[in-house]
Write an enzyme that holds these catalytic residues in place. Structure first.
Site, PDB file in Angstrom:
ATOM      1  N   GLY A 161       4.154 -22.870  -5.655  1.00 36.92           N
ATOM      2  CA  GLY A 161       4.839 -22.145  -6.731  1.00 36.92           C
ATOM      3  C   GLY A 161       6.110 -22.891  -7.113  1.00 36.92           C
ATOM      4  NE  ARG A 162       9.108 -18.996 -10.116  1.00 34.25           N
ATOM      5  CZ  ARG A 162       8.798 -17.924 -10.824  1.00 34.25           C
ATOM      6  NH1 ARG A 162       8.953 -17.940 -12.131  1.00 34.25           N
ATOM      7  NH2 ARG A 162       8.364 -16.828 -10.266  1.00 34.25           N
ATOM      8  CB  ILE A 163      10.351 -22.613  -3.620  1.00 34.36           C
ATOM      9  CG1 ILE A 163      11.316 -21.550  -4.159  1.00 34.36           C
ATOM     10  CG2 ILE A 163      10.989 -23.360  -2.442  1.00 34.36           C
ATOM     11  CD1 ILE A 163      11.662 -20.434  -3.190  1.00 34.36           C
ATOM     12  CB  THR A 242      12.601 -22.724   3.849  1.00 37.05           C
ATOM     13  OG1 THR A 242      11.611 -23.257   2.960  1.00 37.05           O
ATOM     14  CG2 THR A 242      13.310 -23.852   4.575  1.00 37.05           C
ATOM     15  NE  ARG A 244      11.313 -12.965   3.135  1.00 35.67           N
ATOM     16  CZ  ARG A 244      12.209 -13.590   2.363  1.00 35.67           C
ATOM     17  NH1 ARG A 244      12.555 -14.841   2.621  1.00 35.67           N
ATOM     18  NH2 ARG A 244      12.770 -12.963   1.348  1.00 35.67           N
ATOM     19  CD  GLU A 273      15.313 -13.827   9.194  1.00 32.95           C
ATOM     20  OE1 GLU A 273      14.249 -14.467   9.113  1.00 32.95           O
ATOM     21  OE2 GLU A 273      16.107 -13.694   8.277  1.00 32.95           O
ATOM     22  CG  HIS A 297      16.779 -15.915   5.940  1.00 31.68           C
ATOM     23  ND1 HIS A 297      15.933 -14.843   6.042  1.00 31.68           N
ATOM     24  CD2 HIS A 297      16.568 -16.412   4.688  1.00 31.68           C
ATOM     25  CE1 HIS A 297      15.245 -14.700   4.935  1.00 31.68           C
ATOM     26  NE2 HIS A 297      15.617 -15.640   4.082  1.00 31.68           N
ATOM     27  CB  ALA A 299      16.444 -21.833   2.668  1.00 30.46           C
TER      28      ALA A 299
HETATM   29  C1  DGY Z   1      14.903 -15.183  -0.772  1.00 33.43           C
HETATM   30  O1  DGY Z   1      15.442 -15.244  -1.880  1.00 33.43           O
HETATM   31  O2  DGY Z   1      13.809 -14.616  -0.592  1.00 33.43           O
HETATM   32  C2  DGY Z   1      15.625 -15.800   0.380  1.00 33.43           C
HETATM   33  O3  DGY Z   1      14.870 -15.754   1.529  1.00 33.43           O
HETATM   34  C3  DGY Z   1      16.976 -15.150   0.606  1.00 33.43           C
HETATM   35  O4  DGY Z   1      17.823 -15.548  -0.360  1.00 33.43           O
END
Ligand code: DGY
Length: 331
Positions: A161-163, A242, A244, A273, A297, A299
């Site tokens: 996806g975007r990330i 990065t 979940r 977490e 957490h 990122a």
């Molecule tokens: C998100 O945006 O889902 C990150 O894990 C927290 O900023």
């Protein structure tokens, strides 16, 4: 009769811009004042009668919270890209819109952190830092803390996806890496721009030198990476998460590290977490491995990304309460 002023409940203090935008739109805004997750009891009490909620990923927004908020609740604007803390179906059933914050600034920040972890793993930055600070640097040596190149290696992105795409761009344009990806849908842009090859996840795990996770947490992605998946990875490969925590089976990860099934891991998100380890009954701790880099957490924790998240969440609320379509709805 005059229309009641909409009220927005924000579960934590954060970048001011979003709060200001909500106030400028004429809403009454209340913010939980402490810099820690709001206790459940207080959340249930404080959401009562609100028109909009602006929660964080640490707040579970479920039937109980939605019922406690009452019939006037129109929108839940999550301050995160991930929305696994929200029962989206329960909101839908009540006609409540759910939104998230997938802004470019957030995507780029997460991609940068992914690379920070990849470089740190490959070049043993955390180990080297500890070594130098401990005063151990006595003389130069060709074998001292040798790592591996990123250049020419294959990055496997799970979730394009975007990330994932922002990570892909850095890999190919910045580091001369080869790219493979797995996703339910083909990403033709990625294939065209970066010569990315779409593989099954199994094939990707066999092929990649670095595996980076960019899927949302859904029932279908819980423990996506477990014992069988580690067994497919190269012994020299690194895993970066990065996304979940529960996407990776932590016990399987610990076993893979202990048996040197993989070369190391960069972990920003944890299965239990904020606990780093779910339980210590097997005497294995993530923090005990020198080839594991842990970050809490963070990122997306840049000033720019946090500002953007604040504004996107506010703009989503303003759009919905003005009868317009939300900017970034969760579907
Ligand atoms: C998100 O945006 O889902 C990150 O894990 C927290 O900023």
């Amino acid at each position: 009769m005059a229309k009641a002023t909409p009220t927005v409940y924000v579960t934590r203090r954060f970048a001011d811009s979003g709060i200001k935008a909500l106030k400028s739109a004429g809403y009454k805004v209340d913010v939980y004042s402490e810099d820690k997750p709001i206790p459940r009891k207080e959340l249930l009490k404080n959401v009562k009668g609100r028109t909009a909620l602006l929660p964080l990923l640490t707040d579970r927004i479920d039937d109980k919270v939605l019922d406690a908020a009452g019939k006037g609740l129109k929108v839940v604007a999550n301050y995160a890209v991930g929305f696994d803390n929200i029962d989206v179906e329960a909101a839908k059933k009540r006609g409540i819109t759910v939104t998230n914050t997938p802004h470019d600034k957030v995507n780029e920040a997460v991609a940068e952190h992914t690379f920070a972890l990849m470089i740190s793993l490959a070049r043993r930055i955390a180990e080297a830092d500890a070594y130098a600070k401990a005063g151990k640097y006595g003389h130069w040596s060709p074998t001292l803390l040798t790592g591996t190149d990123l250049y020419g290696k294959t990055l496997g992105i799970i979730g394009a996806g975007r990330i994932g795409a922002a990570v892909a761009r850095r890999a190919v344009m910045g580091f001369g890496m080869k790219l493979v990806y797995s996703d339910m849908r083909p990403n033709k842009d990625l294939e065209k721009a970066y010569d990315a090859k779409r593989l099954t996840m199994e094939k990707l795990l066999e092929t990649a030198d670095f595996v980076s996770l960019h899927v949302p947490l859904l029932p279908s992605t819980r423990h996506l990476i477990s014992t069988a998946e580690f067994a497919l990875m190269k012994k020299t490969a690194f895993l970066v998460n990065t996304a979940r925590g529960p996407v990776v089976d932590e016990k399987a990860l610990l076993r893979a590290l202990k048996t040197k099934r993989i070369a190391g891991a960069g972990i920003d998100v944890f299965e239990c977490e904020p606990a780093i380890d779910c339980d210590l009954t097997d005497n294995l701790e993530l923090k005990s491995f020198p080839n594991v880099i842990l970050t809490p957490h963070i990122a997306s924790a840049t000033i720019e990304a946090r500002e953007a998240m604040s504004m996107v969440a506010a703009e989503n609320i303003i759009a919905v309460l003005s009868g317009k379509p939300p900017i970034t709805p969760v579907k």
